[in-house]
Design an enzyme around this catalytic site. Structure first.
Site, short mmCIF file in Angstrom:
data_model
loop_
_atom_site.label_atom_id
_atom_site.label_comp_id
_atom_site.label_asym_id
_atom_site.label_seq_id
_atom_site.Cartn_x
_atom_site.Cartn_y
_atom_site.Cartn_z
N GLY A 21 0.84 -1.20 0.00
CA GLY A 21 0.00 0.00 0.00
C GLY A 21 0.87 1.24 0.00
O GLY A 21 2.08 1.18 0.24
N THR A 24 0.51 9.45 1.12
CA THR A 24 1.17 10.71 0.73
C THR A 24 2.66 10.68 1.04
O THR A 24 3.48 11.13 0.24
CB THR A 24 0.52 11.89 1.48
OG1 THR A 24 -0.89 11.81 1.32
CG2 THR A 24 1.02 13.22 0.93
N ALA A 26 4.40 7.78 2.54
CA ALA A 26 5.05 6.49 2.74
C ALA A 26 4.49 5.41 1.82
O ALA A 26 3.36 5.50 1.34
CB ALA A 26 4.88 6.06 4.20
N THR A 27 5.32 4.39 1.59
CA THR A 27 4.91 3.18 0.87
C THR A 27 5.27 1.99 1.75
O THR A 27 6.34 1.96 2.37
CB THR A 27 5.65 3.07 -0.48
OG1 THR A 27 5.37 4.25 -1.24
CG2 THR A 27 5.17 1.86 -1.26
N VAL A 28 4.36 1.00 1.80
CA VAL A 28 4.57 -0.17 2.65
C VAL A 28 4.85 -1.38 1.76
O VAL A 28 4.12 -1.64 0.79
CB VAL A 28 3.35 -0.44 3.56
CG1 VAL A 28 3.62 -1.65 4.47
CG2 VAL A 28 3.02 0.79 4.40
N LYS A 44 7.49 0.02 6.32
CA LYS A 44 6.93 1.30 5.92
C LYS A 44 8.09 2.23 5.57
O LYS A 44 8.89 2.58 6.42
CB LYS A 44 6.09 1.88 7.08
CG LYS A 44 5.38 3.18 6.77
CD LYS A 44 4.50 3.56 7.95
CE LYS A 44 3.75 4.85 7.73
NZ LYS A 44 2.85 5.17 8.88
N ASP A 137 -7.22 8.52 14.27
CA ASP A 137 -7.43 8.21 12.85
C ASP A 137 -7.96 6.78 12.70
O ASP A 137 -7.49 6.02 11.86
CB ASP A 137 -6.15 8.41 12.05
CG ASP A 137 -6.40 8.42 10.53
OD1 ASP A 137 -7.56 8.65 10.12
OD2 ASP A 137 -5.44 8.20 9.77
#
Length: 416
Positions: A21, A24, A26-28, A44, A137
C-alpha cells in the site's frame, strides 16, 4: 513481486518484495529478513523529501508511541532505520490485509464476527487510553488482520496519534472525514473521546457495508451529521429497490435481514421520538414481508410443479447410478417434508445432504442429456433450499419483530 516502473528501496538486512500500500508520505512493502529465520515483516518506507515540519513531528510521535507499547491487538513496531533518502519502520506483517478490504469482499459482516472484532478493537483502545494515547485516525483501512482465516485484529498507522489525557482538549483537524467525530467535523474543541465515535462508525460499516454518513464533500458530511433524520440501512434501500423491480424473493430476504438489525435498536433506543420512528419502520417491514411471503409461496409452488416431469425423467436415466438414485431420493424426501410444512429445519438439512452429493456427481458426469437434467435439478433444489432458509429466517425475524413491538408498546404504556 515489484511491478514494472518502480522498485523498492534497498535495505541490507531485508529483501523487499511486493508493495502492500502507499500514501502521501510512505509506501509499505512486504519483506523477508535475510537471516536464517526468513522472518516476514512489513516495512513502511517514508520518503524524507516529502515530509514537512508537521509530518516529521507526527512520524516521531508514531515511532515513540509504537516503541513503548505492546498489545496483541496493536501492530508491533520491531525496529526503525534510516538512510539518506528514507526512514524505515519495520513492522509486524499482517497477512489478512485490512478491515476495509475484508468488509468489501463480504459486502457486510455477520453480527457474530463484528462483535468479536469490536471486542478486540475495544481492548486495543482501552489499552491506549489507559496510557493517555489517542489514535485520532481510526478507520477500517488502519485496522489490519493477522491472517486470512480466523484473523486477529491489529490496530495500525499511528501517524496522527497523540499523547492526550482524558481531559486534554485540542482543535487541530486530524484523521479521515468519514470517521471523524462531530466536534472535529464542526471544527470545535475535542478530547480523547473522539476515538469512540470512530469505533461506532466502523461498527456500522462492518454491519451494513458502508459508513453511515457517506458523502461527496465535507459540507455534505457535516450536514448529514447535524441532521436529525434517521440513518437508513443499506439493506432497506436494497430491499425497496428489489421490491420495486418485482424481485419478491430477494426483497423478502432483505426485509428480514433488515429486521435483524432494527429489532435490537427498538429495544435499546431511549429517545421516545426515535423509538416511535423505529417502531413504525419495524411494523412496516413486517407487514410488507408478510405480503411478499404470499407471492413467493405461490411462485415456488409453480416452480415445484415445473420440476416434477424433469425430476421423474432424471430418475429413469439414473437407474444405473446407485449414488445418483440415492441422492435424488433424499431430494424427494426433502420436498415431501417441506410440503408437509411441519419441520422446515429437517427439510433444509435433507436438501443440503442431497445437494452436497449431487454437486459431486455433476462434476464427474460426462456431457449429455443426463448432465443437462442434473444441472437443472440442482438449480431447482438450490432455489428451494434458499427459499426454505429465508422462510426460517423470516419467521424468526417476524417473531422477534412482533415481540419487540409488543414489548415496546407495553413499556410506553407503563411509562405513561
Amino acid at each position: 513481486m515489484a511491478g514494472a516502473g518502480w522498485a523498492p528501496p534497498r535495505l541490507d538486512e531485508f529483501i523487499l518484495t511486493e508493495r502492500l500500500g502507499s500514501g502521501t508520505y510512505a509506501t509499505v512493502y512486504k519483506a523477508y529478513r535475510k537471516r536464517d529465520t526468513r522472518e516476514v515483516v512489513a516495512i513502511k518506507c517514508v520518503n524524507k523529501r516529502s515530509l514537512n515540519r508537521t509530518s516529521v513531528e507526527n512520524l516521531l510521535t508514531e515511532i515513540e508511541i509504537l516503541k513503548t507499547i505492546r498489545h496483541p491487538n496493536i501492530v508491533e513496531l520491531k525496529d526503525f532505520q534510516w538512510d539518506s533518502d528514507h526512514i524505515y519502520l519495520i513492522m509486524e506483517f499482517c497477512a489478512g490485509g485490512d478491515l476495509s478490504r475484508f468488509i468489501r469482499m463480504r459486502r457486510l459482516l455477520p453480527e457474530k464476527v463484528a462483535r468479536i472484532f469490536l471486542q478486540q478493537l475495544a481492548c486495543a483502545l482501552k489499552f491506549l487510553h489507559d496510557h493517555n494515547i489517542s489514535h485520532l485516525d481510526l478507520k477500517p483501512q488502519n485496522i489490519l488482520l493477522s491472517a486470512p482465516e480466523n484473523p486477529q485484529l491489529k490496530l495500525a498507522d499511528f501517524g496522527f496519534a497523540q499523547y492526550m489525557s482524558p481531559w486534554d482538549e485540542q482543535h487541530v483537524l486530524r484523521g479521515s472525514p468519514l470517521y471523524m467525530a462531530p466536534e472535529m467535523v464542526c471544527r470545535q474543541q475535542y478530547d480523547a473521546r473522539v476515538d469512540l465515535w470512530s469505533v461506532g462508525v466502523i461498527l456500522y460499516e462492518a454491519l451494513f457495508g458502508k459508513p453511515p454518513f457517506a458523502s461527496r464533500s465535507f459540507a455534505e458530511l457535516e450536514e448529514k451529521i447535524r441532521s436529525e433524520r434517521a440513518v437508513e440501512t443499506n439493506l432497506v434501500v436494497e430491499a425497496v429497490r428489489k421490491d420495486q423491480e418485482g424481485d419478491a424473493n430477494a426483497a423478502l430476504s432483505l426485509y428480514c435481514k433488515a429486521l435483524e438489525y432494527f429489532v435490537p435498536a427498538l429495544h435499546y433506543e431511549s429517545d421516545a421520538r426515535r423509538k416511535e420512528a423505529i417502531r413504525a419502520k419495524v411494523g412496516q417491514y413486517i407487514s410488507r414481508a408478510e405480503e411478499l411471503k404470499v407471492l413467493v409461496t405461490s411462485s415456488n409452488k409453480n416452480l415445484l410443479e415445473k420440476g416434477n416431469p424433469a425430476r421423474e425423467l432424471l430418475k429413469e436415466m439414473a437407474k444405473d447410478k446407485p449414488r445418483l438414485c440415492t441422492a435424488l431420493e433424499v431430494a424427494s424426501a426433502a420436498i415431501a417434508k417441506e410440503e408437509e410444512g411441519r419441520d422446515d429445519s429437517d427439510a433444509l438439512e435433507l436438501y443440503q445432504q442431497s445437494l452436497g452429493e449431487l454437486l459431486l456427481l455433476l462434476a464427474a458426469e460426462p456431457a449429455g442429456r443426463r448432465r443437462e437434467l442434473l444441472h437443472v435439478e440442482i438449480q431447482t433444489l438450490m432455489a428451494r433450499a434458499e427459499y426454505l432458509k429465508d422462510q426460517i429466517k423470516m419467521r424468526e425475524a417476524q417473531s422477534m419483530g412482533k415481540e419487540a413491538l409488543a414489548e415496546s408498546v407495553r413499556s410506553t404504556c407503563t411509562l405513561q
